[in-house]
Scaffold this active site. Structure first.
Site, PDB file in Angstrom:
ATOM      1  N   ARG A 210       0.804  -1.223   0.000  1.00 28.83           N
ATOM      2  CA  ARG A 210       0.000   0.000   0.000  1.00 28.83           C
ATOM      3  C   ARG A 210       0.840   1.278   0.000  1.00 28.83           C
TER       4      ARG A 210
ATOM      5  N   HIS B 201     -20.170   6.832  40.975  1.00 21.97           N
ATOM      6  CA  HIS B 201     -21.373   7.611  40.722  1.00 21.97           C
ATOM      7  C   HIS B 201     -21.008   9.071  40.479  1.00 21.97           C
TER       8      HIS B 201
ATOM      9  N   VAL C  98     -32.099  -5.374  -3.675  1.00 21.05           N
ATOM     10  CA  VAL C  98     -31.828  -4.620  -4.891  1.00 21.05           C
ATOM     11  C   VAL C  98     -31.732  -5.650  -6.008  1.00 21.05           C
TER      12      VAL C  98
ATOM     13  N   ASP D 228      -8.258 -10.960   8.588  1.00 18.03           N
ATOM     14  CA  ASP D 228      -9.459 -11.019   7.749  1.00 18.03           C
ATOM     15  C   ASP D 228      -9.409 -12.078   6.657  1.00 18.03           C
TER      16      ASP D 228
ATOM     17  N   MET E 156     -14.377 -10.295  10.982  1.00 16.66           N
ATOM     18  CA  MET E 156     -13.404  -9.394  10.345  1.00 16.66           C
ATOM     19  C   MET E 156     -13.291  -8.131  11.177  1.00 16.66           C
ATOM     20  N   LEU E 157     -12.536  -8.228  12.267  1.00 16.02           N
ATOM     21  CA  LEU E 157     -12.382  -7.104  13.184  1.00 16.02           C
ATOM     22  C   LEU E 157     -10.910  -6.891  13.494  1.00 16.02           C
TER      23      LEU E 157
ATOM     24  N   GLU F 295     -31.869  -3.045   3.214  1.00 21.35           N
ATOM     25  CA  GLU F 295     -31.334  -4.241   3.875  1.00 21.35           C
ATOM     26  C   GLU F 295     -32.183  -5.446   3.496  1.00 21.35           C
TER      27      GLU F 295
ATOM     28  N   LEU G 132     -24.433   1.304   8.292  1.00 17.55           N
ATOM     29  CA  LEU G 132     -25.033   2.186   9.296  1.00 17.55           C
ATOM     30  C   LEU G 132     -24.062   3.276   9.753  1.00 17.55           C
TER      31      LEU G 132
ATOM     32  N   LEU H  17       1.757   1.620   6.243  1.00 15.96           N
ATOM     33  CA  LEU H  17       1.414   0.502   7.129  1.00 15.96           C
ATOM     34  C   LEU H  17       0.013   0.725   7.728  1.00 15.96           C
TER      35      LEU H  17
HETATM   36  P1  FAD Z   1      -5.961  -5.505   6.295  1.00 18.05           P
HETATM   37  O1  FAD Z   1      -6.089  -4.415   7.277  1.00 18.05           O
HETATM   38  O2  FAD Z   1      -6.856  -5.505   5.119  1.00 18.05           O
HETATM   39  O3  FAD Z   1      -4.439  -5.502   5.842  1.00 18.05           O
HETATM   40  C1  FAD Z   1      -3.939  -6.312   4.837  1.00 18.05           C
HETATM   41  C2  FAD Z   1      -2.816  -5.578   4.144  1.00 18.05           C
HETATM   42  O4  FAD Z   1      -2.132  -6.491   3.304  1.00 18.05           O
HETATM   43  C3  FAD Z   1      -3.274  -4.435   3.244  1.00 18.05           C
HETATM   44  O5  FAD Z   1      -2.682  -3.218   3.645  1.00 18.05           O
HETATM   45  C4  FAD Z   1      -2.833  -4.841   1.843  1.00 18.05           C
HETATM   46  O6  FAD Z   1      -2.363  -3.754   1.078  1.00 18.05           O
HETATM   47  C5  FAD Z   1      -1.700  -5.808   2.150  1.00 18.05           C
HETATM   48  N1  FAD Z   1      -1.479  -6.813   1.097  1.00 18.05           N
HETATM   49  C6  FAD Z   1      -2.386  -7.618   0.521  1.00 18.05           C
HETATM   50  N2  FAD Z   1      -1.792  -8.458  -0.362  1.00 18.05           N
HETATM   51  C7  FAD Z   1      -0.466  -8.162  -0.331  1.00 18.05           C
HETATM   52  C8  FAD Z   1       0.683  -8.679  -1.007  1.00 18.05           C
HETATM   53  N3  FAD Z   1       0.584  -9.696  -1.863  1.00 18.05           N
HETATM   54  N4  FAD Z   1       1.885  -8.128  -0.728  1.00 18.05           N
HETATM   55  C9  FAD Z   1       2.003  -7.103   0.152  1.00 18.05           C
HETATM   56  N5  FAD Z   1       0.959  -6.588   0.822  1.00 18.05           N
HETATM   57  C10 FAD Z   1      -0.259  -7.120   0.593  1.00 18.05           C
HETATM   58  N6  FAD Z   1     -12.665  -3.255  12.614  1.00 18.05           N
HETATM   59  C11 FAD Z   1     -12.758  -2.954  13.926  1.00 18.05           C
HETATM   60  O7  FAD Z   1     -12.369  -3.764  14.764  1.00 18.05           O
HETATM   61  N7  FAD Z   1     -13.263  -1.752  14.341  1.00 18.05           N
HETATM   62  C12 FAD Z   1     -13.714  -0.826  13.470  1.00 18.05           C
HETATM   63  O8  FAD Z   1     -14.158   0.243  13.872  1.00 18.05           O
HETATM   64  C13 FAD Z   1     -13.642  -1.117  12.095  1.00 18.05           C
HETATM   65  N8  FAD Z   1     -14.059  -0.223  11.185  1.00 18.05           N
HETATM   66  C14 FAD Z   1     -13.969  -0.527   9.867  1.00 18.05           C
HETATM   67  C15 FAD Z   1     -14.456   0.402   8.954  1.00 18.05           C
HETATM   68  C16 FAD Z   1     -14.395   0.141   7.602  1.00 18.05           C
HETATM   69  C17 FAD Z   1     -14.912   1.160   6.622  1.00 18.05           C
HETATM   70  C18 FAD Z   1     -13.830  -1.085   7.150  1.00 18.05           C
HETATM   71  C19 FAD Z   1     -13.733  -1.381   5.686  1.00 18.05           C
HETATM   72  C20 FAD Z   1     -13.347  -2.015   8.047  1.00 18.05           C
HETATM   73  C21 FAD Z   1     -13.429  -1.749   9.419  1.00 18.05           C
HETATM   74  N9  FAD Z   1     -12.989  -2.660  10.365  1.00 18.05           N
HETATM   75  C22 FAD Z   1     -13.098  -2.366  11.699  1.00 18.05           C
HETATM   76  C23 FAD Z   1     -12.389  -3.950   9.990  1.00 18.05           C
HETATM   77  C24 FAD Z   1     -10.855  -3.876  10.040  1.00 18.05           C
HETATM   78  O9  FAD Z   1     -10.429  -2.849   9.190  1.00 18.05           O
HETATM   79  C25 FAD Z   1     -10.251  -5.210   9.612  1.00 18.05           C
HETATM   80  O10 FAD Z   1     -10.763  -6.251  10.397  1.00 18.05           O
HETATM   81  C26 FAD Z   1      -8.731  -5.197   9.761  1.00 18.05           C
HETATM   82  O11 FAD Z   1      -8.163  -4.183   8.991  1.00 18.05           O
HETATM   83  C27 FAD Z   1      -8.139  -6.557   9.375  1.00 18.05           C
HETATM   84  O12 FAD Z   1      -6.749  -6.507   9.430  1.00 18.05           O
HETATM   85  P2  FAD Z   1      -5.839  -7.418   8.469  1.00 18.05           P
HETATM   86  O13 FAD Z   1      -4.456  -7.080   8.828  1.00 18.05           O
HETATM   87  O14 FAD Z   1      -6.290  -8.807   8.545  1.00 18.05           O
HETATM   88  O15 FAD Z   1      -6.165  -6.924   7.003  1.00 18.05           O
HETATM   89  P1  NAI Z   2     -21.895  -6.855   7.326  1.00 18.94           P
HETATM   90  O1  NAI Z   2     -21.766  -8.299   7.125  1.00 18.94           O
HETATM   91  O2  NAI Z   2     -21.756  -6.282   8.685  1.00 18.94           O
HETATM   92  O3  NAI Z   2     -23.322  -6.374   6.816  1.00 18.94           O
HETATM   93  C1  NAI Z   2     -23.750  -6.556   5.503  1.00 18.94           C
HETATM   94  C2  NAI Z   2     -25.251  -6.396   5.475  1.00 18.94           C
HETATM   95  O4  NAI Z   2     -25.660  -6.381   4.130  1.00 18.94           O
HETATM   96  C3  NAI Z   2     -25.982  -7.534   6.162  1.00 18.94           C
HETATM   97  O5  NAI Z   2     -26.935  -7.000   7.051  1.00 18.94           O
HETATM   98  C4  NAI Z   2     -26.628  -8.288   4.999  1.00 18.94           C
HETATM   99  O6  NAI Z   2     -27.853  -8.891   5.340  1.00 18.94           O
HETATM  100  C5  NAI Z   2     -26.815  -7.179   3.993  1.00 18.94           C
HETATM  101  N1  NAI Z   2     -26.868  -7.634   2.605  1.00 18.94           N
HETATM  102  C6  NAI Z   2     -26.111  -8.572   2.002  1.00 18.94           C
HETATM  103  N2  NAI Z   2     -26.435  -8.683   0.706  1.00 18.94           N
HETATM  104  C7  NAI Z   2     -27.415  -7.767   0.485  1.00 18.94           C
HETATM  105  C8  NAI Z   2     -28.157  -7.388  -0.672  1.00 18.94           C
HETATM  106  N3  NAI Z   2     -27.940  -7.966  -1.847  1.00 18.94           N
HETATM  107  N4  NAI Z   2     -29.078  -6.420  -0.542  1.00 18.94           N
HETATM  108  C9  NAI Z   2     -29.295  -5.818   0.665  1.00 18.94           C
HETATM  109  N5  NAI Z   2     -28.620  -6.156   1.774  1.00 18.94           N
HETATM  110  C10 NAI Z   2     -27.694  -7.105   1.681  1.00 18.94           C
HETATM  111  O7  NAI Z   2     -20.870  -6.194   6.278  1.00 18.94           O
HETATM  112  P2  NAI Z   2     -20.359  -4.706   6.102  1.00 18.94           P
HETATM  113  O8  NAI Z   2     -21.260  -3.735   6.773  1.00 18.94           O
HETATM  114  O9  NAI Z   2     -20.063  -4.548   4.668  1.00 18.94           O
HETATM  115  O10 NAI Z   2     -18.996  -4.718   6.909  1.00 18.94           O
HETATM  116  C11 NAI Z   2     -18.005  -5.700   6.639  1.00 18.94           C
HETATM  117  C12 NAI Z   2     -17.215  -6.001   7.852  1.00 18.94           C
HETATM  118  O11 NAI Z   2     -16.331  -4.937   8.159  1.00 18.94           O
HETATM  119  C13 NAI Z   2     -18.069  -6.157   9.108  1.00 18.94           C
HETATM  120  O12 NAI Z   2     -18.631  -7.425   9.202  1.00 18.94           O
HETATM  121  C14 NAI Z   2     -17.060  -5.929  10.170  1.00 18.94           C
HETATM  122  O13 NAI Z   2     -16.364  -7.121  10.389  1.00 18.94           O
HETATM  123  C15 NAI Z   2     -16.121  -4.904   9.556  1.00 18.94           C
HETATM  124  N6  NAI Z   2     -16.422  -3.570  10.086  1.00 18.94           N
HETATM  125  C16 NAI Z   2     -16.397  -3.345  11.427  1.00 18.94           C
HETATM  126  C17 NAI Z   2     -16.701  -2.110  11.956  1.00 18.94           C
HETATM  127  C18 NAI Z   2     -16.694  -1.925  13.417  1.00 18.94           C
HETATM  128  O14 NAI Z   2     -16.218  -2.795  14.113  1.00 18.94           O
HETATM  129  N7  NAI Z   2     -17.203  -0.812  13.942  1.00 18.94           N
HETATM  130  C19 NAI Z   2     -17.025  -0.980  11.102  1.00 18.94           C
HETATM  131  C20 NAI Z   2     -17.054  -1.325   9.716  1.00 18.94           C
HETATM  132  C21 NAI Z   2     -16.742  -2.556   9.259  1.00 18.94           C
END
Ligand code: FAD
Ligand code: NAI
Length: 471
Positions: free
Chosen positions: A38, A450, A242, A318, A324-325, A207, A190, A41
Site C-alpha cells: 500500500r 457515581h 436490490v 481477515d 473481520m475485526l 437491507e 449504518l 502501514l
Molecule cells: P488488512 O487491514 O486488510 O491488511 C492487509 C494488508 O495487506 C493491506 O494493507 C494490503 O495492502 C496488504 N497486502 C495484501 N496483499 C499483499 C501482497 N501480496 N503483498 C504485500 N501486501 C499485501 N474493525 C474494527 O475492529 N473496528 C472498526 O471500527 C472497524 N471499522 C472498519 C471500517 C471500515 C470502513 C472497514 C472497511 C473495516 C473496518 N474494520 C473495523 C475492519 C478492520 O479494518 C479489519 O478487520 C482489519 O483491517 C483486518 O486486518 P488485516 O491485517 O487482517 O487486514
Molecule cells: P456486514 O456483514 O456487517 O453487513 C452486511 C449487510 O448487508 C448484512 O446485514 C446483509 O444482510 C446485507 N446484505 C447482504 N447482501 C445484500 C443485498 N444484496 N441487498 C441488501 N442487503 C444485503 O458487512 P459490512 O457492513 O459490509 O462490513 C463488513 C465487515 O467490516 C463487518 O462485518 C465488520 O467485520 C467490519 N467492520 C467493522 C466495523 C466496526 O467494528 N465498527 C465498522 C465497519 C466494518
C-alpha cells in the site's frame, strides 16, 4: 534478481494482523520482514477503515449536535458551516500520525519493512515486486499471510468510488450527496449512513434481512437502533433486495423489491454505497506455487494454531476464519508469534467484542438472546434503560439500554448487549467479566463510581437475579 535474504519470519501484509505480528516478533528477537504494498502501514483499518471512519463519525456527530442539540443546553451558536475539506483533512491528519507511528515502532523493534507486493516462489521463498521498481527475494523459516479483505462487489454495479462506492469512497467524498442509497444495513452501512445523513444527505438504507445491524447484533437492540436512527432521519427499507442498478443516467437508478418477491420500485441516488460485506483478499500471492487451500468463501484454511497444511506457513486476520475485526486480528497476531516462539498461544473466540460507532453506539460481547435460546440453556435477562441513569440524564443523552443474558442456574454471564452513548467503551467491562467467567452478581456487587453511565451496566446485571434499584 537480488540474492535471497534469510529471515526467521516473513510476513505478507502490513495491516493490523501483519504489523502487530511483526512488532511482537521483533520484541521476541525473531529476525522479521514485513511486506506491504500500500505504501503505508496499518492496512484497511488505519488507512480506509476503523480510523478514518471514526474520525468522520466523531466530527459529523459534533457538527450535527451543534446544529440540533445545543439550544436546550443553554448554548446558542450562530452561522454554523460545514467545511468538508477541512473535516477530511482532520481525518487524514489522524491517519497519517498513526501510520507513521507504526513505521517508528518497526524501527524500534528491528523489523525490516519491505514496500512492495509479495508472491510465493516456493514454500520458503517470497519474491517482492518493489513499489519503487525492481524486486527483492526473501526467504523465511516461518511465513505469515495477513493480506486482509476487500469489499464484496454487487453484481451489475460498477464501483468507480465516486458515484458507486464502497466504504473507501464513502470516506473521501468531495461533496455531500443530495441523495444516497446504501445497499446493506450492516455495520459499514449504518456507520456511513450516519456520517452522510448528519452532514445533510438524504440517506436510504436497503437491507435484505428484516433486521439491521449485520450478523451478531441482538434483535431487541437492533430494533431500538433502527428506531433511533430513523428518528435521526435515515430511511430504512428492510426485507428488501436490490435487483438491478442502472448508472447510465444523471443519477443511479436502483430497482428494489421485497425480499420475498413482489412489486418493484425504483430508487434514485446521486451516490450508491455498496456495503454487503467483505471477502478475503489473497490475489497475487501465487498460492498455486505452494498449494494451500481456500474454503468456499475464499478464506485460507488453517488449524487451531493458524497453520496451513504447510505448518511453517500461518494465516491470521481477515483473510481467514472468524469475525473481520481489527482487535480479533491483533489477538491472532500475538498468539501466532507465541506459537512460533514458544509453541503455545491463545485467543478466546467466545469473547470478542463488537462495536458499532453510530450515535448512540451499539456494542456486544458473548451470545445474543436468539443464540442462547437456540442453545437450549435456561437463561434470564436483565435490562436497565439509560433514561433511569443519572449521568445519562445530566448529559441529556438518555436513549438506549444495557441488557445482560445469564445462565438461569449458575448466573454466569452469557452475553451483554448495549445501546447507548459510550457503549463502545463500556463493553470492555463486559468482556473482562466474560473472560473471567463472572456471574451477574459478581458485577452487581462490584462498586461502580457515581454518577457514571457504567452504573446502568451494574444495575442491568443486578436485574437478572434481583431488582435494579433505580428502575
Ligand atoms: P488488512 O487491514 O486488510 O491488511 C492487509 C494488508 O495487506 C493491506 O494493507 C494490503 O495492502 C496488504 N497486502 C495484501 N496483499 C499483499 C501482497 N501480496 N503483498 C504485500 N501486501 C499485501 N474493525 C474494527 O475492529 N473496528 C472498526 O471500527 C472497524 N471499522 C472498519 C471500517 C471500515 C470502513 C472497514 C472497511 C473495516 C473496518 N474494520 C473495523 C475492519 C478492520 O479494518 C479489519 O478487520 C482489519 O483491517 C483486518 O486486518 P488485516 O491485517 O487482517 O487486514
Ligand atoms: P456486514 O456483514 O456487517 O453487513 C452486511 C449487510 O448487508 C448484512 O446485514 C446483509 O444482510 C446485507 N446484505 C447482504 N447482501 C445484500 C443485498 N444484496 N441487498 C441488501 N442487503 C444485503 O458487512 P459490512 O457492513 O459490509 O462490513 C463488513 C465487515 O467490516 C463487518 O462485518 C465488520 O467485520 C467490519 N467492520 C467493522 C466495523 C466496526 O467494528 N465498527 C465498522 C465497519 C466494518
Amino acid at each position: 534478481a537480488s540474492e535471497a535474504e534469510e529471515h526467521d519470519l516473513v510476513i505478507i501484509g502490513g495491516g493490523v494482523a501483519g504489523y502487530v505480528a511483526a512488532i511482537r516478533a521483533g520484541q521476541e528477537g525473531l529476525k522479521t520482514a514485513c511486506i506491504e504494498k500500500r505504501g503505508k502501514l496499518g492496512g484497511t483499518c488505519l488507512n480506509v477503515g476503523c480510523i478514518p471512519s471514526k474520525s468522520l463519525l466523531n466530527n459529523s456527530h459534533l457538527y450535527h449536535q451543534i446544529l440540533h442539540d445545543t439550544k436546550k443546553r443553554g448554548i446558542e451558536v450562530g452561522d454554523v458551516k460545514l467545511n468538508l475539506e477541512q473535516m477530511m483533512n482532520a481525518k487524514d491528519t489522524s491517519v497519517d500520525g498513526l501510520t507513521k507511528g507504526i513505521e517508528f515502532l518497526f524501527k524500534k523493534n528491528g523489523v525490516d519493512y519491505v514496500k512492495g507486493t509479495g508472491a510465493f516462489v516456493d514454500q520458503n521463498t517470497v519474491k517482492v515486486n518493489l513499489n519503487d521498481g525492481g524486486e527483492q527475494v526473501l526467504r523465511g523459516k516461518n511465513i505469515i499471510i495477513a493480506t486482509g479483505s476487500e469489499a464484496t462487489p454487487f453484481p451489475g454495479l460498477n464501483i468507480d468510488e465516486k458515484r458507486i462506492i464502497t466504504s473507501t469512497g464513502a470516506l473521501s467524498l468531495k461533496e455531500v450527496p443530495k441523495k444516497m442509497v446504501v445497499i446493506g444495513g450492516g455495520i459499514i452501512g449504518l456507520e456511513m449512513a450516519s456520517v452522510w445523513s448528519r452532514l445533510g444527505s438524504e440517506v436510504t438504507v436497503v437491507e435484505f434481512l428484516s433486521q439491521i445491524g449485520g450478523p451478531g447484533m441482538d434483535a431487541e437492540i437492533a430494533k431500538q437502533a433502527q428506531k433511533i436512527l430513523s428518528k435521526q432521519g435515515i430511511k430504512f427499507k428492510t426485507g428488501t433486495k436490490v435487483t438491478k442498478g442502472d448508472d447510465s443516467g444523471a443519477t443511479v437508478a436502483l430497482s428494489v423489491e421485497s425480499a420475498k418477491g413482489g412489486k418493484e420500485e425504483t430508487l434514485d441516488a446521486d451516490v450508491v454505497l455498496v456495503a454487503i460485506g467483505r471477502r478475503p483478499y489473497t490475489e497475487g500471492l501465487a498460492l498455486e506455487n505452494i498449494g494451500i487451500e481456500k474454503d468456499e468463501r475464499g478464506r485460507l484454511v488453517i488449524d487451531q494454531e493458524y497453520r496451513t497444511k504447510l505448518p511453517h506457513i500461518r494465516v491470521i486476520g481477515d483473510c481467514t476464519f472468524g469475525p473481520m475485526l481489527a482487535h480479533k486480528a491483533e489477538e491472532e497476531a500475538v498468539a501466532a508469534i507465541e506459537y512460533i516462539k514458544k509453541g503455545y498461544g491463545h485467543v478466546n473466540y467466545g469473547v470478542i467484542p463488537s462495536v458499532m460507532y453510530t450515535h448512540p453506539e451499539v456494542s456486544w460481547v458473548g451470545q445474543n438472546e436468539a443464540e442462547v435460546k437456540a442453545s437450549g440453556v435456561k437463561y434470564r435477562v436483565g435490562t436497565f434503560p439509560f433514561s433511569a441513569n443519572s449521568r445519562a440524564k445530566t448529559n441529556l443523552d438518555t436513549e438506549g439500554l444495557v441488557k445482560f443474558i445469564a445462565d438461569a442456574e449458575t448466573d454466569r454471564i452469557l452475553g451483554v448487549h448495549i445501546i447507548g452513548a459510550n457503549a463502545g467503551e463500556m463493553i470492555a467491562e463486559a468482556a473482562l467479566a466474560l473472560e473471567y467467567g463472572a456471574s451477574c452478581e459478581d458485577v452487581a456487587r462490584t462498586c461502580h463510581a457515581h454518577p457514571t453511565l457504567a452504573e446502568a451496566f451494574k444495575e442491568a446485571a443486578m436485574a437478572t437475579y434481583s431488582k435494579a434499584i433505580h428502575f
